[in-house]
Design an enzyme around this catalytic site. Sequence first.
Site, PDB file in Angstrom:
ATOM      1  N   LYS A   1     -13.514 -12.781  -5.356  1.00  0.00           N
ATOM      2  CA  LYS A   1     -13.460 -11.515  -6.105  1.00  0.00           C
ATOM      3  C   LYS A   1     -11.977 -11.218  -6.306  1.00  0.00           C
ATOM      4  CE  LYS A   1     -12.809  -7.711  -6.161  1.00  0.00           C
ATOM      5  NZ  LYS A   1     -11.641  -7.212  -6.955  1.00  0.00           N
TER       6      LYS A   1
ATOM      7  N   GLY B   1      -4.396  -7.890   0.643  1.00  0.00           N
ATOM      8  CA  GLY B   1      -4.258  -6.664  -0.138  1.00  0.00           C
ATOM      9  C   GLY B   1      -3.575  -5.600   0.686  1.00  0.00           C
TER      10      GLY B   1
ATOM     11  N   VAL C   1      -6.902  -0.715   2.528  1.00  0.00           N
ATOM     12  CA  VAL C   1      -8.188  -1.367   2.259  1.00  0.00           C
ATOM     13  C   VAL C   1      -8.516  -2.364   3.371  1.00  0.00           C
ATOM     14  CG1 VAL C   1      -9.462  -2.862   0.666  1.00  0.00           C
ATOM     15  CG2 VAL C   1      -8.061  -0.994  -0.234  1.00  0.00           C
ATOM     16  N   GLY C   2      -7.503  -3.065   3.851  1.00  0.00           N
ATOM     17  CA  GLY C   2      -7.715  -4.042   4.926  1.00  0.00           C
ATOM     18  C   GLY C   2      -8.322  -3.401   6.165  1.00  0.00           C
TER      19      GLY C   2
ATOM     20  N   GLU D   1      -4.396 -10.361   5.299  1.00  0.00           N
ATOM     21  CA  GLU D   1      -2.943 -10.366   5.080  1.00  0.00           C
ATOM     22  C   GLU D   1      -2.630  -9.117   4.288  1.00  0.00           C
ATOM     23  OE1 GLU D   1      -0.588 -11.998   6.325  1.00  0.00           O
ATOM     24  OE2 GLU D   1      -1.763 -13.553   7.331  1.00  0.00           O
TER      25      GLU D   1
ATOM     26  N   CYS E   1       4.803  -9.160  -1.360  1.00  0.00           N
ATOM     27  CA  CYS E   1       4.554  -8.658  -0.002  1.00  0.00           C
ATOM     28  C   CYS E   1       5.762  -8.937   0.875  1.00  0.00           C
ATOM     29  CB  CYS E   1       3.301  -9.307   0.575  1.00  0.00           C
ATOM     30  SG  CYS E   1       3.291 -11.083   0.419  1.00  0.00           S
TER      31      CYS E   1
ATOM     32  N   GLN F   1       0.705   1.760 -10.231  1.00  0.00           N
ATOM     33  CA  GLN F   1       1.772   1.214  -9.389  1.00  0.00           C
ATOM     34  C   GLN F   1       3.105   1.881  -9.714  1.00  0.00           C
ATOM     35  OE1 GLN F   1       0.980  -0.844  -6.920  1.00  0.00           O
ATOM     36  NE2 GLN F   1       3.092  -0.609  -6.225  1.00  0.00           N
TER      37      GLN F   1
ATOM     38  N   GLU G   1       5.267   1.414   2.646  1.00  0.00           N
ATOM     39  CA  GLU G   1       5.384   0.372   1.621  1.00  0.00           C
ATOM     40  C   GLU G   1       5.426   1.023   0.235  1.00  0.00           C
ATOM     41  OE1 GLU G   1       2.071  -2.323   0.680  1.00  0.00           O
ATOM     42  OE2 GLU G   1       3.496  -3.978   0.879  1.00  0.00           O
TER      43      GLU G   1
HETATM   44  P1  NAD Z   1      -5.595  -3.520  -2.866  1.00  0.00           P
HETATM   45  O1  NAD Z   1      -5.870  -3.402  -1.415  1.00  0.00           O
HETATM   46  O2  NAD Z   1      -5.624  -2.299  -3.687  1.00  0.00           O
HETATM   47  O3  NAD Z   1      -6.662  -4.514  -3.544  1.00  0.00           O
HETATM   48  C1  NAD Z   1      -6.838  -5.831  -3.067  1.00  0.00           C
HETATM   49  C2  NAD Z   1      -8.262  -6.289  -3.384  1.00  0.00           C
HETATM   50  O4  NAD Z   1      -9.181  -5.460  -2.685  1.00  0.00           O
HETATM   51  C3  NAD Z   1      -8.618  -6.198  -4.863  1.00  0.00           C
HETATM   52  O5  NAD Z   1      -9.369  -7.343  -5.205  1.00  0.00           O
HETATM   53  C4  NAD Z   1      -9.477  -4.942  -4.936  1.00  0.00           C
HETATM   54  O6  NAD Z   1     -10.406  -4.973  -5.988  1.00  0.00           O
HETATM   55  C5  NAD Z   1     -10.182  -4.971  -3.590  1.00  0.00           C
HETATM   56  N1  NAD Z   1     -10.607  -3.645  -3.087  1.00  0.00           N
HETATM   57  C6  NAD Z   1     -10.133  -2.434  -3.443  1.00  0.00           C
HETATM   58  N2  NAD Z   1     -10.766  -1.469  -2.734  1.00  0.00           N
HETATM   59  C7  NAD Z   1     -11.654  -2.088  -1.914  1.00  0.00           C
HETATM   60  C8  NAD Z   1     -12.589  -1.647  -0.933  1.00  0.00           C
HETATM   61  N3  NAD Z   1     -12.743  -0.340  -0.640  1.00  0.00           N
HETATM   62  N4  NAD Z   1     -13.306  -2.562  -0.267  1.00  0.00           N
HETATM   63  C9  NAD Z   1     -13.154  -3.885  -0.522  1.00  0.00           C
HETATM   64  N5  NAD Z   1     -12.270  -4.357  -1.454  1.00  0.00           N
HETATM   65  C10 NAD Z   1     -11.540  -3.482  -2.133  1.00  0.00           C
HETATM   66  O7  NAD Z   1      -4.191  -4.282  -2.991  1.00  0.00           O
HETATM   67  P2  NAD Z   1      -3.392  -4.651  -4.315  1.00  0.00           P
HETATM   68  O8  NAD Z   1      -2.794  -3.410  -4.888  1.00  0.00           O
HETATM   69  O9  NAD Z   1      -4.221  -5.522  -5.194  1.00  0.00           O
HETATM   70  O10 NAD Z   1      -2.232  -5.594  -3.721  1.00  0.00           O
HETATM   71  C11 NAD Z   1      -1.031  -5.122  -3.210  1.00  0.00           C
HETATM   72  C12 NAD Z   1      -1.062  -5.130  -1.692  1.00  0.00           C
HETATM   73  O11 NAD Z   1      -1.299  -6.444  -1.215  1.00  0.00           O
HETATM   74  C13 NAD Z   1       0.282  -4.729  -1.083  1.00  0.00           C
HETATM   75  O12 NAD Z   1       0.054  -3.869   0.012  1.00  0.00           O
HETATM   76  C14 NAD Z   1       0.867  -6.051  -0.605  1.00  0.00           C
HETATM   77  O13 NAD Z   1       1.807  -5.941   0.443  1.00  0.00           O
HETATM   78  C15 NAD Z   1      -0.362  -6.778  -0.191  1.00  0.00           C
HETATM   79  N6  NAD Z   1      -0.131  -8.224  -0.135  1.00  0.00           N
HETATM   80  C16 NAD Z   1      -0.010  -8.818   1.088  1.00  0.00           C
HETATM   81  C17 NAD Z   1       0.245 -10.182   1.180  1.00  0.00           C
HETATM   82  C18 NAD Z   1       0.407 -10.870   2.524  1.00  0.00           C
HETATM   83  O14 NAD Z   1       0.338 -12.078   2.570  1.00  0.00           O
HETATM   84  N7  NAD Z   1       0.624 -10.135   3.600  1.00  0.00           N
HETATM   85  C19 NAD Z   1       0.363 -10.943   0.010  1.00  0.00           C
HETATM   86  C20 NAD Z   1       0.237 -10.306  -1.220  1.00  0.00           C
HETATM   87  C21 NAD Z   1      -0.019  -8.948  -1.277  1.00  0.00           C
END
Ligand code: NAD
Length: 495
Positions: A179, A231, A235-236, A253, A287, A334, A387
């Site tokens: 997804k 992400g 959300v994580g 991550e 990230c 963003q 962040e």
């Molecule tokens: P996000 O958490 O908004 O979304 C990530 C994914 O989660 C998307 O596919 C989204 O559709 C899905 N999602 C959104 N809400 C959800 C929910 N309630 N339940 C399940 N899934 C859901 O993140 P983003 O804005 O897409 O990405 C940016 C973030 O990702 C930043 O915080 C960045 O630091 C992090 N990131 C971390 C790494 C790493 O390796 N540590 C790498 C890249 C990005």
Amino acid sequence: MGHVSSPVHYQNYIGGEFVPAGAGETRENRCPADGELLGQAPWSQSSDIDAAVAAAKAAFPGWRDTPAPVRGDRVAKLSRLIEDRASDWGRALSLEEGKVFGEGRGEVLKTLKYLNFAAGDARRMTGITAPSELPGTFAFTTWRPHGVVGLITPWNFPVCIPLWKIAPAIIAGNTVVLKPAPETPWTAHLIAQAVAECGFPAGVVNVVHGDAEPAKALIEHPDVHAISFTGSTEVGRIIEARCGALHKPIQCELGGKNPIIIFDDADVEKAAIATAFGAFGSTGQRCTATSRAIVHESVADAYVAAVTELGKAVVPGHPLDSATTMGPSVSQRQLDQVLKYMAIGEGEAHKVLGGGRATANGLDRGYFPNPTLFDHVDPTCRIATEEIFGPVLSVIRFSTVDQAVTAANGVKYGLTSAVYTSNIGTAFDLINRLDTGMTQVNSPTPGGEGHLPFGGIKATGTGPREMGPDAWRFYAESKTVYINHGGAKRTGSFY
Ligand code: NAD
């Protein structure tokens, strides 16, 4: 003039077929630099996830029973196919995510290195053998795939991250449902097309577009046995809690707030170049971006002056324009977040550079934040601890090593860190004391190689690291086997 001759209609990829979302809903995909319509993406619901999981489940026994080296050969084939398209993929990535073309193509090329490494891992998924206490018994461990695995990914590395999850998952014998992020459906569609052309059996890799609803359905689905998520930390945290309740293995991550620490014996010019690259490159949307510079007070003025000059030299613009050195934020949402933190910073610290949006020469049609630097930042204030995910740098001054380490570790995140010093003893001291999953010495915070583990600690990471020689282990369960082969007479009772 537009960059796409006609908008592309992406589709879900389920059971080897390209299909629209069941409800027929779509969302526009627009270039964040100028609003150009690039395509339409399916806006999926939980019923689309049901179909994808059913396809993945049906494909699982055949894929599990395919010899691992053969599975690896497929990944190698996928890599070769993508290599032929690296420029096209880089262009699509730049258009929809906004990073400049060199970075977009670079992301694709970097992905290939990991795919090639993972393909080889399919021949290295070794267990152990050990002497058994029992006579006539041979003991060993082997690996079993989980079954169907759910992969949920962000927009900022839309080629790298999906593929660095797909590859280890499928070499370990799982089938997957990806997804991808709603901001980057085009690259996800390109991945699905490449998988389709590579001849993977139908259902081994499935792609379902959309946002939170299909992601949640994937997590909850009883036939999905593990989740890998990259992400935001917010959300994580939700996903970790649900997977804990459901007893599903989870790998997360998450966000970062990465420091670069510059000592008084450092090459200040090189440190400034590394900082500008880490803070302003990819519009601060890595990230691993540098968001805090923790600088010895004796070199801070020279350092701030150098980074400021480099920040002024940044050329914001369309990511496909060769003069551009910084593309836009990925979306209005963003950009709003970045502008919000710039406003918070005005009240918390001394702004030396930037602030606000870049709007001249047509940039007002896109989401362009200005490279921004705040000086004399208190390490506990919001711009230094939260962040931002934009080209905003906070400079924190220190006088003792302990102050530097306390400031660096004083955030909830723990992805990566950089240390600039000419003293090897200082470097090793900091390697041991910095609470991050990765540390760079005399090199910038961004970076990572496919054969080395990538990931963070604290609120940045849960579960084992991605990439590197052990990446596939998250996607497999160890099984311990005792075989009483009768080759020696038992001398006692087991019980
Ligand atoms: P996000 O958490 O908004 O979304 C990530 C994914 O989660 C998307 O596919 C989204 O559709 C899905 N999602 C959104 N809400 C959800 C929910 N309630 N339940 C399940 N899934 C859901 O993140 P983003 O804005 O897409 O990405 C940016 C973030 O990702 C930043 O915080 C960045 O630091 C992090 N990131 C971390 C790494 C790493 O390796 N540590 C790498 C890249 C990005």
